[in-house]
Design a protein around this motif. Structure first.
Motif, mmCIF file in Angstrom:
data_model
loop_
_atom_site.group_PDB
_atom_site.id
_atom_site.type_symbol
_atom_site.label_atom_id
_atom_site.label_comp_id
_atom_site.label_asym_id
_atom_site.label_seq_id
_atom_site.Cartn_x
_atom_site.Cartn_y
_atom_site.Cartn_z
ATOM 1 N N ARG A 29 0.819 -1.214 0.000
ATOM 2 C CA ARG A 29 0.000 0.000 0.000
ATOM 3 C C ARG A 29 0.855 1.267 0.000
ATOM 4 N NH1 ARG A 29 -4.859 -1.176 -1.962
ATOM 5 N NH2 ARG A 29 -5.996 -2.640 -0.682
ATOM 6 N N ILE A 33 1.296 4.281 -3.115
ATOM 7 C CA ILE A 33 1.271 5.737 -2.929
ATOM 8 C C ILE A 33 2.525 6.367 -3.528
ATOM 9 C CG2 ILE A 33 1.359 7.584 -1.195
ATOM 10 C CD1 ILE A 33 -0.473 5.782 0.542
ATOM 11 N N ALA A 49 -5.556 9.455 -2.971
ATOM 12 C CA ALA A 49 -6.431 8.353 -2.557
ATOM 13 C C ALA A 49 -7.197 7.784 -3.747
ATOM 14 C CB ALA A 49 -7.394 8.827 -1.469
ATOM 15 N N GLN A 54 -7.593 3.782 -2.499
ATOM 16 C CA GLN A 54 -7.617 3.558 -1.060
ATOM 17 C C GLN A 54 -8.484 4.641 -0.407
ATOM 18 O OE1 GLN A 54 -3.647 3.352 0.641
ATOM 19 N NE2 GLN A 54 -2.826 2.452 -1.223
ATOM 20 N N THR A 59 -5.159 6.522 3.409
ATOM 21 C CA THR A 59 -4.120 7.186 2.620
ATOM 22 C C THR A 59 -3.437 8.264 3.450
ATOM 23 O OG1 THR A 59 -5.358 6.736 0.597
ATOM 24 C CG2 THR A 59 -3.659 8.426 0.466
#
Length: 86
Positions: A29, A33, A49, A54, A59
């Motif tokens: 995750r 980002i 996001a 997410q 986020t």
């Protein structure tokens, strides 16, 4: 709460503190980002996001971890909070 990095000094037989431990394990995750920010360059939380699919709350939490680890930077620009790679 603070995590410190310790190093054993065998010649002195003691542990020495090297300061705060800012290392961060890059999860899938967090990596998503970082990849999104490569393409976006600078972006607001909502845009990041949406880009990674997410929730904004998750986020935001992950972005703060990345900021604290020195991987991203939070910038105030034109009354907007933007994030970019460090």
């Amino acid at each position: 709460e603070t995590t410190l990095t310790l190093r054993f000094e065998p010649t002195k037989g003691i542990w020495e503190c090297e300061g705060e431990d800012n290392t961060l394990k890059i999860t899938k995750r967090l990596s998503e980002i970082l990849v999104a920010l490569e393409g976006l360059e600078k972006a607001q939380l909502k845009e990041i996001a949406e880009s990674v699919g997410q929730p904004e709350s998750n986020t935001h939490t992950r972005l703060q971890k990345l900021v604290n680890a020195g991987r991203t930077v939070r910038v105030d620009e034109d009354d907007k909070i933007l994030y970019k790679l460090a």
